[in-house]
Scaffold this motif. Sequence first.
Motif, mmCIF file in Angstrom:
data_model
loop_
_atom_site.group_PDB
_atom_site.id
_atom_site.type_symbol
_atom_site.label_atom_id
_atom_site.label_comp_id
_atom_site.label_asym_id
_atom_site.label_seq_id
_atom_site.Cartn_x
_atom_site.Cartn_y
_atom_site.Cartn_z
ATOM 1 N N TYR A 93 -9.173 -5.124 25.743
ATOM 2 C CA TYR A 93 -9.328 -6.467 26.595
ATOM 3 C C TYR A 93 -10.528 -7.153 25.833
ATOM 4 C CZ TYR A 93 -12.781 -3.816 29.415
ATOM 5 O OH TYR A 93 -13.897 -3.073 29.638
ATOM 6 N N LYS A 94 -11.504 -6.585 24.752
ATOM 7 C CA LYS A 94 -12.321 -7.274 24.294
ATOM 8 C C LYS A 94 -12.658 -6.519 23.057
ATOM 9 C CE LYS A 94 -16.909 -8.384 25.684
ATOM 10 N NZ LYS A 94 -18.232 -7.825 26.931
ATOM 11 N N TYR A 95 -12.961 -7.350 21.953
ATOM 12 C CA TYR A 95 -13.117 -7.147 20.529
ATOM 13 C C TYR A 95 -13.907 -7.930 19.876
ATOM 14 C CZ TYR A 95 -11.809 -5.061 15.912
ATOM 15 O OH TYR A 95 -11.915 -4.508 14.702
ATOM 16 N N SER A 96 -14.905 -7.307 19.162
ATOM 17 C CA SER A 96 -15.781 -7.985 18.272
ATOM 18 C C SER A 96 -16.214 -7.359 16.879
ATOM 19 C CB SER A 96 -17.174 -8.512 19.032
ATOM 20 O OG SER A 96 -17.800 -9.179 18.121
ATOM 21 N N ALA A 97 -15.616 -7.619 15.926
ATOM 22 C CA ALA A 97 -15.822 -6.968 14.624
ATOM 23 C C ALA A 97 -17.170 -7.442 14.271
ATOM 24 C CB ALA A 97 -14.859 -7.620 13.690
ATOM 25 N N GLU A 98 -17.749 -8.569 14.550
ATOM 26 C CA GLU A 98 -19.127 -9.154 14.387
ATOM 27 C C GLU A 98 -20.304 -8.128 15.049
ATOM 28 O OE1 GLU A 98 -22.171 -12.677 15.517
ATOM 29 O OE2 GLU A 98 -20.061 -13.079 15.299
ATOM 30 N N LYS A 99 -20.072 -7.810 16.466
ATOM 31 C CA LYS A 99 -20.675 -6.868 17.234
ATOM 32 C C LYS A 99 -20.309 -5.251 17.073
ATOM 33 C CE LYS A 99 -21.787 -10.224 20.631
ATOM 34 N NZ LYS A 99 -21.436 -10.710 22.180
ATOM 35 N N MET A 100 -19.354 -5.223 16.038
ATOM 36 C CA MET A 100 -18.672 -3.581 15.934
ATOM 37 C C MET A 100 -18.673 -2.876 17.407
ATOM 38 S SD MET A 100 -20.795 -2.439 12.589
ATOM 39 C CE MET A 100 -22.135 -3.520 12.449
ATOM 40 N N SER A 101 -17.760 -3.709 18.278
ATOM 41 C CA SER A 101 -17.532 -3.189 19.412
ATOM 42 C C SER A 101 -16.053 -3.468 19.967
ATOM 43 C CB SER A 101 -18.564 -3.218 20.499
ATOM 44 O OG SER A 101 -18.561 -4.805 20.733
ATOM 45 N N TYR A 102 -15.692 -2.670 20.909
ATOM 46 C CA TYR A 102 -14.261 -2.936 21.551
ATOM 47 C C TYR A 102 -14.272 -2.291 22.779
ATOM 48 C CZ TYR A 102 -11.592 1.110 19.648
ATOM 49 O OH TYR A 102 -11.245 2.233 19.121
ATOM 50 N N SER A 103 -13.494 -3.081 23.632
ATOM 51 C CA SER A 103 -13.381 -2.404 25.002
ATOM 52 C C SER A 103 -11.932 -2.381 25.372
ATOM 53 C CB SER A 103 -14.076 -3.363 26.016
ATOM 54 O OG SER A 103 -15.368 -3.410 25.793
ATOM 55 N N SER A 121 -13.230 1.693 29.062
ATOM 56 C CA SER A 121 -14.296 2.104 28.160
ATOM 57 C C SER A 121 -14.642 0.983 27.117
ATOM 58 C CB SER A 121 -13.252 3.143 27.541
ATOM 59 O OG SER A 121 -14.269 4.000 26.615
ATOM 60 N N HIS A 122 -15.598 1.554 26.463
ATOM 61 C CA HIS A 122 -16.241 0.543 25.545
ATOM 62 C C HIS A 122 -16.997 1.322 24.154
ATOM 63 C CE1 HIS A 122 -18.523 -2.942 24.278
ATOM 64 N NE2 HIS A 122 -19.605 -2.123 23.920
ATOM 65 N N LEU A 123 -16.645 1.165 22.878
ATOM 66 C CA LEU A 123 -17.089 1.919 21.868
ATOM 67 C C LEU A 123 -17.860 0.798 21.200
ATOM 68 C CD1 LEU A 123 -16.598 4.708 20.427
ATOM 69 C CD2 LEU A 123 -14.686 3.606 19.407
ATOM 70 N N THR A 124 -18.789 1.161 20.554
ATOM 71 C CA THR A 124 -19.662 0.403 19.869
ATOM 72 C C THR A 124 -20.550 1.136 18.537
ATOM 73 O OG1 THR A 124 -21.479 -1.514 19.844
ATOM 74 C CG2 THR A 124 -21.643 0.292 21.321
ATOM 75 N N GLY A 131 -32.355 3.845 9.449
ATOM 76 C CA GLY A 131 -31.267 3.993 8.824
ATOM 77 C C GLY A 131 -30.331 4.656 9.458
ATOM 78 N N GLY A 132 -28.822 4.639 9.092
ATOM 79 C CA GLY A 132 -27.872 5.225 9.864
ATOM 80 C C GLY A 132 -27.124 4.407 10.878
ATOM 81 N N SER A 133 -26.478 5.189 11.573
ATOM 82 C CA SER A 133 -25.954 4.284 13.023
ATOM 83 C C SER A 133 -26.115 5.235 14.326
ATOM 84 C CB SER A 133 -24.607 4.350 12.498
ATOM 85 O OG SER A 133 -24.339 3.583 11.293
ATOM 86 N N THR A 134 -26.018 4.694 15.191
ATOM 87 C CA THR A 134 -25.668 5.150 16.770
ATOM 88 C C THR A 134 -24.215 4.697 17.116
ATOM 89 O OG1 THR A 134 -28.083 5.386 17.084
ATOM 90 C CG2 THR A 134 -26.585 5.487 18.910
ATOM 91 N N VAL A 135 -23.563 5.633 17.380
ATOM 92 C CA VAL A 135 -22.167 5.523 18.158
ATOM 93 C C VAL A 135 -22.357 5.558 19.366
ATOM 94 C CG1 VAL A 135 -19.853 5.771 18.063
ATOM 95 C CG2 VAL A 135 -21.140 5.889 16.002
ATOM 96 N N GLU A 136 -21.818 4.738 20.254
ATOM 97 C CA GLU A 136 -22.167 4.687 21.730
ATOM 98 C C GLU A 136 -20.528 4.676 22.350
ATOM 99 O OE1 GLU A 136 -25.029 2.653 24.834
ATOM 100 O OE2 GLU A 136 -23.454 1.620 24.777
ATOM 101 N N TRP A 137 -20.389 5.665 23.157
ATOM 102 C CA TRP A 137 -19.093 5.447 23.993
ATOM 103 C C TRP A 137 -19.380 5.595 25.316
ATOM 104 C CZ3 TRP A 137 -14.504 9.052 21.826
ATOM 105 C CH2 TRP A 137 -13.171 8.342 22.257
ATOM 106 N N ARG A 138 -18.928 4.655 25.992
ATOM 107 C CA ARG A 138 -19.402 4.562 27.627
ATOM 108 C C ARG A 138 -17.966 4.146 28.428
ATOM 109 N NH1 ARG A 138 -20.857 -0.930 28.780
ATOM 110 N NH2 ARG A 138 -21.569 -1.864 26.898
#
Length: 183
Positions: A93-103, A121-124, A131-138
Amino acid sequence: MKRRNLLLAGAALALMPAAAMAHGPTRQKVTVTADVAAEPAEVWEAIGDFQDMSWHPAVVSQEGTGGNEIDATRALYLSDQGASGPRIDEVLYKYSAEKMSYSYRITDVAVEVLPVTNYSSHLTVLPREGGGSTVEWRGAFYRGYPNNDPPPELNDEAAIAAVTGVYKAGLDALVERFGAPGS
């Protein structure tokens, strides 16, 4: 008249605890994060396609339609039994490649597979300082049993534990794949 008002007020107060207990389940929320050594674009490349959840160890196969467009669907198969095995159906229901997230939302799942209802759910992927990344899944959801006095396998604790386990397994797989920062 005063005595009657006092009796009515006392009766109302006496019923308040019962009314509070009768409201049913509350919406639960879970957030799990993981830091990985890879830069956000590399991590997003691996997890940013709604139609490809092969990065998660519980997903044996999947099929879907609509790509990364709003209202795209996917079916995640959790065993090699295909459609007759454990399956989770979801819609984007939500997708943003620019923000690197989807719901997304679950549209169909047996509570024996995942003991939740009304799940979203939301994954970003976020850049990590240094450096590196944080992956958040809520996610937010209700327990698998919508009425009062749920059985233990469908109560709030079971729902929270199951969702946390799904998120942790997926994020642990990403740490294994990309490494932890500083390692």
